[in-house]
Structures are given as C-alpha cells and as structure tokens.
Enzyme design. Structure first.
Site, PDB file in Angstrom:
ATOM      1  CB  SER A  34      -0.940   0.015   1.215  1.00 54.91           C
ATOM      2  OG  SER A  34      -0.200  -0.066   2.422  1.00 54.91           O
ATOM      3  CD  GLU A  76      -2.422  10.437  16.080  1.00 58.01           C
ATOM      4  OE1 GLU A  76      -1.383  10.329  16.738  1.00 58.01           O
ATOM      5  OE2 GLU A  76      -3.490  10.880  16.541  1.00 58.01           O
ATOM      6  CG  HIS A 120      -1.130   3.801   4.577  1.00 58.76           C
ATOM      7  ND1 HIS A 120      -1.726   3.220   5.678  1.00 58.76           N
ATOM      8  CD2 HIS A 120      -0.760   2.781   3.758  1.00 58.76           C
ATOM      9  CE1 HIS A 120      -1.726   1.909   5.525  1.00 58.76           C
ATOM     10  NE2 HIS A 120      -1.153   1.616   4.373  1.00 58.76           N
TER      11      HIS A 120
END
Length: 230
Positions: free
Chosen positions: A15, A196, A200
């Site tokens: 990701s 938060e 990422h």
C-alpha cells in the site's frame, strides 16, 4: 548508465507504493506519483497492491502478470516488508532470515528470466519517533535482509528505509506529520472522524518519497535523469 531508449518501470509492492482509489484520498502511494519524476519516454506500470506481502503477491499471481507484460530491458522495483511482518497471518508472513529473502529471490529470478533489470528496495519507514527526535526501526530485521540479499545477488539497492529515515528526522516529529494522513474530525471528507496514520503517505508525502526514489534510481543508473515537475 542505463540505455536512453524507452522502457517500463514495473513496481511490485504494498500500500505504501500502490495506486490508491479516490475514496481514501489524500492517502497516496509513492508509486502513484513516480511518473511525475521520470523522463517522459519511460513508462511506470504500478502493480503494487495494498495489503500484499512478498508471499501473497506471488500467490495471487501478481508477479506472473508482470512477467506476461514485461520486455527485455524493463526494470522491476521490488518493495515489500510492511505486511511480511504480520506473524498472525500465515498467508502473508515471511521470516526475515529465511522465507523473506527466499521469496525476494523469486522476483529476481523471474525478472532475469525475462531480461529485466531488478532493483531491490528496502521498505519505507513508518513515522515512529523515539525520544530525542530520532526514528526507531519499526521494520526490525527486514531492511537488513534486503540489503544483504542485494549484496549477495549483485542487484542494485534502493535504500528507501535509510532515505525516508533521513527525511523524517530532518523534518522532525511535527513537520513530518504532513507527509502522512493526519486530520482532525471534520477536516477531510474521506475521514470524517479524523485520521492519525503514521504508515500511509498523504499526497504531499507520496510526492516527496517518489522524488527521493527517482533520485535514487538516477544514482543507480536506472534513470538517465530526474524530471522535475514545472
């Protein structure tokens, strides 16, 4: 230096590298922004996918899909680690001493079989500050496993763990927040309860890391130069 003719940069990862959908914006993978920094005749094919490890990416046929599309002289950038660490999930977990390097070797072997140029990348750092403003290594033994394998196999190393550590520490605990998805409740439409996320990247963070990655690829001779957006 690499040949100046056109080729494709294939990305295999998780990701932190992947193209992200609009419904999670501003969450953005650095691979999603890489095209902005490579010469116009070099294509970026981002096959990275959220939640994947070096193991599950192969088991889902994603490496095979890259190989079906690849041509000689193309480049394969391999960046895993975040999900390889998930010991509770046998479909993704790899041991950093044995299974992880063994899986990464499969990427190298596949790339070489197609005449591609593989590049091993250490996983980008999480924003994990310790007292005193230094970053502690949340990835454990995984970055060193990549470094060791690159040396053993004679493969170029894109040390994103080291490069992002330097970036976060230079900005410090507060300023580095802007590189990630942080928001108070009501600030972002896709995160009405706030966010938060120290793993990422925000769009800003992804742009900065993509630029750092492109600079590293130029240093390795994979890219002839870094294109700077106007």
């Amino acid at each position: 230096m690499s040949d100046l003719s056109a080729f494709t940069l294939f990305l295999a990862g998780d990701s932190t590298m992947a193209d992200q959908p609009a419904d999670v914006y501003p969450l953005t993978g650095w691979g999603q922004m890489l095209h902005r920094f490579v010469p116009a005749d070099i294509r970026v094919a981002n096959h990275a996918m959220s939640g994947r490890s070096s193991l599950s990416f192969i088991n889902e046929g994603r490496l095979d899909a890259i190989m079906r599309e690849a041509e000689p002289n193309d480049c394969l950038i391999i960046q895993f680690g975040h999900n390889d660490e998930k010991m509770e999930d046998p479909s993704r977990y790899t041991d950093p001493e044995v299974t992880y390097p063994a899986m990464l070797r499969r990427y190298l072997e596949a790339a070489r079989s197609r005449g591609m140029r593989p590049v091993l990348a250490t996983p980008v750092q999480r924003r994990t500050f310790a007292a005193g403003g230094t970053l502690y290594e949340s990835h454990g033994a995984y970055p060193d496993a990549v470094r060791k394998l690159a040396a053993e196999e004679g493969v170029p190393l894109l040390d994103l763990a080291a490069k992002t550590k330097e970036l976060y520490e230079r900005l410090g605990p507060e300023k580095s927040r802007s590189l990630f998805v942080h928001a108070k409740p009501g600030e972002l439409p896709n995160y009405p309860d706030g966010a938060e996320d120290n793993t990422h990247f925000s769009e800003r963070g992804a742009l900065r890391v993509a630029e750092i990655a492109a600079e590293g690829l130029a240093e390795l001779g994979i890219l002839p130069y870094v294109r700077r957006p106007a």
